[in-house]
Design a protein around this motif. Structure first.
Motif, PDB file in Angstrom:
ATOM      1  N   ARG A  43       0.840  -1.208   0.000  1.00  0.00           N
ATOM      2  CA  ARG A  43       0.000   0.000   0.000  1.00  0.00           C
ATOM      3  C   ARG A  43       0.872   1.255   0.000  1.00  0.00           C
ATOM      4  O   ARG A  43       0.611   2.209  -0.737  1.00  0.00           O
ATOM      5  N   HIS A  47       0.996   3.865  -3.102  1.00  0.00           N
ATOM      6  CA  HIS A  47       0.613   5.252  -2.808  1.00  0.00           C
ATOM      7  C   HIS A  47       1.712   6.221  -3.230  1.00  0.00           C
ATOM      8  O   HIS A  47       1.425   7.307  -3.743  1.00  0.00           O
ATOM      9  N   THR A  52      -2.432   3.466  -6.252  1.00  0.00           N
ATOM     10  CA  THR A  52      -3.265   2.738  -5.293  1.00  0.00           C
ATOM     11  C   THR A  52      -4.593   2.323  -5.924  1.00  0.00           C
ATOM     12  O   THR A  52      -5.234   3.120  -6.610  1.00  0.00           O
ATOM     13  N   TYR A 294      -3.367  -4.317   2.792  1.00  0.00           N
ATOM     14  CA  TYR A 294      -3.348  -3.328   1.710  1.00  0.00           C
ATOM     15  C   TYR A 294      -4.424  -2.264   1.894  1.00  0.00           C
ATOM     16  O   TYR A 294      -4.224  -1.096   1.539  1.00  0.00           O
ATOM     17  N   THR A 295      -5.561  -2.635   2.436  1.00  0.00           N
ATOM     18  CA  THR A 295      -6.656  -1.670   2.609  1.00  0.00           C
ATOM     19  C   THR A 295      -6.488  -0.820   3.871  1.00  0.00           C
ATOM     20  O   THR A 295      -7.326   0.035   4.155  1.00  0.00           O
ATOM     21  N   THR A 296      -5.415  -1.057   4.616  1.00  0.00           N
ATOM     22  CA  THR A 296      -5.153  -0.269   5.825  1.00  0.00           C
ATOM     23  C   THR A 296      -4.328   0.965   5.473  1.00  0.00           C
ATOM     24  O   THR A 296      -3.230   0.853   4.931  1.00  0.00           O
ATOM     25  N   ASP A 297      -4.857   2.117   5.784  1.00  0.00           N
ATOM     26  CA  ASP A 297      -4.133   3.370   5.550  1.00  0.00           C
ATOM     27  C   ASP A 297      -3.002   3.479   6.567  1.00  0.00           C
ATOM     28  O   ASP A 297      -3.228   3.429   7.776  1.00  0.00           O
ATOM     29  N   THR A 299      -1.320   5.854   7.642  1.00  0.00           N
ATOM     30  CA  THR A 299      -1.383   6.984   8.588  1.00  0.00           C
ATOM     31  C   THR A 299      -2.237   6.651   9.810  1.00  0.00           C
ATOM     32  O   THR A 299      -2.027   7.204  10.894  1.00  0.00           O
ATOM     33  N   THR A 300      -3.198   5.733   9.662  1.00  0.00           N
ATOM     34  CA  THR A 300      -4.051   5.381  10.794  1.00  0.00           C
ATOM     35  C   THR A 300      -3.317   4.507  11.815  1.00  0.00           C
ATOM     36  O   THR A 300      -3.754   4.409  12.963  1.00  0.00           O
ATOM     37  N   SER A 363     -10.055   3.225  12.953  1.00  0.00           N
ATOM     38  CA  SER A 363     -10.034   2.242  11.857  1.00  0.00           C
ATOM     39  C   SER A 363      -8.887   1.252  11.948  1.00  0.00           C
ATOM     40  O   SER A 363      -8.995   0.124  11.457  1.00  0.00           O
TER      41      SER A 363
END
Length: 392
Positions: A43, A47, A52, A294-297, A299-300, A363
């Motif tokens: 990811r 990005h 992405t 992969y779907t985890t940002d 920054t979170t 999240s």
């Protein structure tokens, strides 16, 4: 995405996962942790190059459900039943039930106090984190001796089943239904359905002809699972009954009116089914955890609130696991104490929460709980291993 790029990515992911499995055995690190981290790194890379790809949440949930069915089936196909082992069966069931119940209640009380949720919704929010993930526990148990491995397989399978039953009952309760009625009535209904499906597949495995037979059987199983799940039953019990029936056909030989179903080809066909199930489980698990990462940002993952909630959840999980095992099995299961990972089943149930509940937690909390429980499990097993070596 270009077809060639998709083919290259799929093949590379499978090979990477296979390598991770070998690393897992050597370094006692759960392979799903490595897959999650690999997904996060992919990811970050995509990005950085503005490439992405947005993935639908339904894809992750569908993979999770398919993986859950295959993982429980794979575990059940390795279990042998002995009528003289009632105490062992009751202890594994008790450990799973007490673990799921205590953790769900503790997390429910916490979430009710923090978020001001009514207790049915608070318990519903805590239920996904109360379940041991067999998708992580069963592969990890390969590192243990035979007795500990068997205990982990049974307990984690029971935990998945009981966790889903409790989750569905709490979901019904959050909509005004009755928890006890759903648990008891739904339990008997799915038990009857499970027996019928198991006997039907038992006959099919030994009597179907042709080169293609197991994919239709597995497809039928997933169809029954989805239909039972749509009725808020606990379809994992169907999967467990099926696996136990196929791998313990000797118990059916003593039932006179079922003898006609037996086929001498069953044993050889069962071995083929086991191999196919193991291969499919590996494939689905690979892409579930890669895509979850992969779907985890990224920054979170540095959100302090996400870390706080995740650490509190993990502390409660392992703090309550000790009394649950002590009360049901005694002091002998030292290694099993550390095998309380959260993974595929946790994510699948979490994604099934009502939006007004799931959005209360940051999240990244889900991914952090999966990673931290994996780290604690790995470190705990290494400490137990060193302690055992030091005492010899």
């Amino acid at each position: 995405m270009a077809p060639n790029a998709l083919m290259i990515g799929t093949a590379a992911a499978v090979l990477l996962s296979y390598w991770f499995n070998h690393l897992s055995r050597s370094y006692r690190v759960p392979s799903v942790m490595l897959l999650l981290l690999a997904g996060v790194l992919v990811r970050v890379a995509t990005h950085a190059y503005h490439a992405t790809v947005a993935l639908p949440q339904a894809l992750i949930s569908t993979l999770g459900t398919a993986g859950l069915v295959l993982i429980v089936l794979e575990g059940a196909l390795d279990l042998r039943l002995d009528l003289g082992r009632r105490r062992f069966l009751l202890s594994t069931f008790g450990a799973a039930a007490l673990g799921v119940g205590l953790t769900t209640v503790a997390l429910g009380v916490m979430m009710s106090a923090v978020f001001g949720l009514p207790m049915p919704l608070a318990l519903l929010a805590g239920a996904p984190f109360g379940v041991i993930s067999s998708s992580v526990a069963i592969p990890t148990s390969e590192m243990l001796n035979r007795d500990e491995r068997e205990f982990v397989i049974y307990e984690s399978s029971w935990s998945d089943i009981l966790g889903v039953m409790l989750f569905n009952a709490l979901l019904v309760a959050s909509m005004g239904g009755t928890v006890a009625l759903h648990l008891i009535g739904g339990g008997f209904a799915v038990l009857a359905l499970g027996v019928a499906v198991a006997l039907g597949v038992y006959w099919l495995v030994g009597n179907l002809e042709g080169n293609v037979k197991f994919i239709p059987v597995l497809s039928a199983l997933i169809l029954v699972y989805a239909l039972a799940d749509a009725m808020h039953l606990s379809p994992l019990l169907i999967v467990l009954i099926l696996g136990l029936t196929l791998n313990n056909s000797q118990l059916l030989h003593g039932i006179r009116w079922l003898r006609w179903m037996h086929n001498d080809a069953l044993e050889s066909e069962l071995e083929r089914l086991k191999h196919l199930t193991a291969e499919l489980t590996f494939f689905v698990r690979t892409f579930f955890f890669l895509l979850l990462g992969y779907t985890t940002d990224i920054t979170t993952l540095v959100d302090p609130h996400a870390w706080l909630y995740a650490i509190v959840i993990v502390v409660l999980v392992f703090a309550l696991r000790w009394p649950a095992l002590r009360l049901t099995t005694g002091p002998g299961k030292r290694q099993a104490l550390w095998i309380a990972p959260r993974g595929l089943i946790t994510a699948t149930l979490f994604f099934s929460l009502p939006t007004r509940v799931s959005t209360l937690l940051p999240s990244a909390t889900l991914v952090l709980v999966v990673l931290i429980t994996g780290v604690v499990m790995s470190l705990g097993l290494k400490l137990e291993e060193r302690g055992a070596l030091g005492s010899t």
